[in-house]
Design a protein around this motif. Structure first.
Motif, PDB file in Angstrom:
ATOM      1  N   LEU A  66     -56.779  14.377 -33.007  1.00  0.00           N
ATOM      2  CA  LEU A  66     -55.570  13.581 -32.772  1.00  0.00           C
ATOM      3  C   LEU A  66     -54.410  14.124 -33.594  1.00  0.00           C
ATOM      4  N   LEU A  67     -54.654  14.449 -34.852  1.00  0.00           N
ATOM      5  CA  LEU A  67     -53.584  14.961 -35.708  1.00  0.00           C
ATOM      6  C   LEU A  67     -53.065  16.306 -35.212  1.00  0.00           C
ATOM      7  N   GLU A  68     -53.958  17.153 -34.750  1.00  0.00           N
ATOM      8  CA  GLU A  68     -53.519  18.436 -34.203  1.00  0.00           C
ATOM      9  C   GLU A  68     -52.598  18.227 -33.000  1.00  0.00           C
ATOM     10  N   ARG A  69     -52.976  17.291 -32.143  1.00  0.00           N
ATOM     11  CA  ARG A  69     -52.160  17.008 -30.961  1.00  0.00           C
ATOM     12  C   ARG A  69     -50.796  16.428 -31.363  1.00  0.00           C
ATOM     13  N   LEU A  70     -50.800  15.548 -32.353  1.00  0.00           N
ATOM     14  CA  LEU A  70     -49.546  14.957 -32.817  1.00  0.00           C
ATOM     15  C   LEU A  70     -48.642  16.011 -33.459  1.00  0.00           C
ATOM     16  N   CYS A  71     -49.223  16.921 -34.219  1.00  0.00           N
ATOM     17  CA  CYS A  71     -48.422  17.969 -34.852  1.00  0.00           C
ATOM     18  C   CYS A  71     -47.760  18.855 -33.797  1.00  0.00           C
ATOM     19  N   VAL A  72     -48.497  19.160 -32.723  1.00  0.00           N
ATOM     20  CA  VAL A  72     -47.905  19.939 -31.641  1.00  0.00           C
ATOM     21  C   VAL A  72     -46.758  19.164 -31.001  1.00  0.00           C
ATOM     22  N   SER A 275     -50.669   9.742 -22.421  1.00  0.00           N
ATOM     23  CA  SER A 275     -50.395  10.648 -21.308  1.00  0.00           C
ATOM     24  C   SER A 275     -49.791  11.967 -21.770  1.00  0.00           C
ATOM     25  N   LEU A 276     -49.190  11.984 -22.963  1.00  0.00           N
ATOM     26  CA  LEU A 276     -48.672  13.227 -23.516  1.00  0.00           C
ATOM     27  C   LEU A 276     -49.662  13.887 -24.469  1.00  0.00           C
ATOM     28  N   LEU A 277     -50.348  13.080 -25.260  1.00  0.00           N
ATOM     29  CA  LEU A 277     -51.275  13.629 -26.241  1.00  0.00           C
ATOM     30  C   LEU A 277     -52.578  14.107 -25.610  1.00  0.00           C
ATOM     31  N   GLY A 282     -52.945  20.589 -18.042  1.00  0.00           N
ATOM     32  CA  GLY A 282     -52.037  21.333 -18.901  1.00  0.00           C
ATOM     33  C   GLY A 282     -52.232  21.022 -20.371  1.00  0.00           C
ATOM     34  N   THR A 283     -51.316  21.535 -21.191  1.00  0.00           N
ATOM     35  CA  THR A 283     -51.398  21.378 -22.636  1.00  0.00           C
ATOM     36  C   THR A 283     -50.508  20.241 -23.125  1.00  0.00           C
ATOM     37  N   VAL A 288     -45.355  17.299 -23.139  1.00  0.00           N
ATOM     38  CA  VAL A 288     -44.222  16.817 -23.927  1.00  0.00           C
ATOM     39  C   VAL A 288     -42.914  17.417 -23.402  1.00  0.00           C
ATOM     40  N   ASP A 289     -42.911  18.698 -23.138  1.00  0.00           N
ATOM     41  CA  ASP A 289     -41.695  19.352 -22.671  1.00  0.00           C
ATOM     42  C   ASP A 289     -41.246  18.776 -21.319  1.00  0.00           C
ATOM     43  N   THR A 290     -42.206  18.451 -20.460  1.00  0.00           N
ATOM     44  CA  THR A 290     -41.860  17.849 -19.176  1.00  0.00           C
ATOM     45  C   THR A 290     -41.218  16.483 -19.380  1.00  0.00           C
ATOM     46  N   ALA A 291     -41.801  15.684 -20.273  1.00  0.00           N
ATOM     47  CA  ALA A 291     -41.246  14.353 -20.537  1.00  0.00           C
ATOM     48  C   ALA A 291     -39.862  14.439 -21.163  1.00  0.00           C
ATOM     49  N   VAL A 292     -39.678  15.349 -22.106  1.00  0.00           N
ATOM     50  CA  VAL A 292     -38.367  15.534 -22.730  1.00  0.00           C
ATOM     51  C   VAL A 292     -37.342  15.931 -21.676  1.00  0.00           C
ATOM     52  N   GLY A 293     -37.770  16.753 -20.732  1.00  0.00           N
ATOM     53  CA  GLY A 293     -36.855  17.179 -19.688  1.00  0.00           C
ATOM     54  C   GLY A 293     -36.327  16.032 -18.843  1.00  0.00           C
ATOM     55  N   LEU A 294     -37.074  14.933 -18.766  1.00  0.00           N
ATOM     56  CA  LEU A 294     -36.618  13.776 -17.988  1.00  0.00           C
ATOM     57  C   LEU A 294     -35.413  13.118 -18.628  1.00  0.00           C
TER      58      LEU A 294
END
Length: 295
Positions: A66-72, A275-277, A282-283, A288-294
């Motif tokens: 979980l922490l690795e995913r959050l750091c990314v 849904s992001l973590l 995909g990765t 995250v990049d897709t969501a930010v793009g919204l």
């Protein structure tokens, strides 16, 4: 000294004072940055015993993963911060990834997933005075209202007092309301336009002032209803994510619902977790990049 995830247990055992020291020196930023929108990653599910992602019942139980995913997620451009309970926030703090990020403390986690007392959602996480003392940037509470469950009234009253306590400190509080019901013994949230409208009206009226209240809301079953639903209140809103499901068509439909809702005037951003973590495809970085793009 750079702290890594394997270092955390020893550091916590031998130097517990490191947590307070790190909070005291953490660099902060305004809640709303230069971009004018908020993208917050949510990771407060484990403290309520809600560990499942899709068909994996204990997906969020592996703390290192979980922490690795959050750091990314926190490293991606456009991500403003994180919502979590004290244990997760302290791990991220010690890892050094909360500098100049919005940090939101999760306040009521007592409504354990699947428990008979789930809707009597006690405040077992951050208190207003903790959020002030630690120099966090905001708090969040969950308010599920089942008209057939007396526990909802206890939660509602506690939520109102939390609104008062946070406002007295001039701290933003994100209220996540639902109209809920039990189906075969499990709590289900009603995402119809009528139910979300009622939840907005109820949450907006909590406490002695709404000056520091934000709403954290789902997109309704029919996203075309969101404009009318959000007309129920002038309070600022962030959209919550929830699990999207598998398949490119399902994901594309979910992103389109978010995109349409983000155009509405009271919507200021998003708070999205599993849904992001733990994306179905995909990765973490791609999700995250897709969501930010919204935004």
């Amino acid at each position: 000294m750079t702290i890594t995830i394997p270092d955390l247990p020893a550091l916590r055992a031998r130097h517990p004072e490191a947590v307070a020291e790190a909070w005291a020196r953490r660099a902060r930023r305004p809640l709303i940055g230069t971009g004018g929108r908020l993208m917050i990653v949510a990771a407060d599910h484990p403290a309520r015993g809600s560990l499942a992602v899709g068909d994996r019942p204990l997906a969020m139980a592996n703390r290192a993963d979980l922490l690795e995913r959050l750091c990314v997620a926190l490293s991606r451009p456009g991500v403003d911060g994180v919502l979590a309970t004290a244990d997760v926030l302290e791990d991220l703090l010690l890892l050094g990834v909360l500098e100049n990020k919005v940090v939101m403390g999760s306040m009521n986690r007592g409504g354990l997933a699947g428990a008979a007392f789930e809707l009597d959602d006690r405040f077992t996480g951050h208190r207003a005075r903790d959020i002030e003392r630690l120099r966090l940037d905001a708090g969040k509470l969950l308010l599920r209202i089942d008209y057939d469950d007396p526990g909802s009234l206890t939660t509602m009253e506690s939520a109102a007092r939390a609104v008062d306590d946070m406002a007295a400190r001039r701290l933003p509080l994100f209220v996540e309301p639902f109209v809920s019901r039990r189906v075969d013994g499990r709590v289900r949230n009603d995402l119809s336009a009528g139910a979300v409208t009622r939840s907005v009206a109820i949450a907006s009226g909590l406490g002695g002032t709404s000056a520091y209240t934000w709403l954290k809301l789902p997109v309704t079953d029919d996203p075309d209803d969101m404009a009318e639903v959000l007309g129920t209140s002038t309070l600022p809103v962030v959209l919550l994510g929830g699990e999207i499901g598998e398949g490119p068509d399902v994901q594309a439909a979910a992103y389109e619902r978010w995109r349409k809702a983000l155009r509405l005037p009271t919507v200021q951003g998003m708070v999205v977790g599993r849904s992001l973590l733990y994306p179905a495809e995909g990765t973490v970085a791609q999700a995250v990049d897709t969501a930010v793009g919204l935004l």
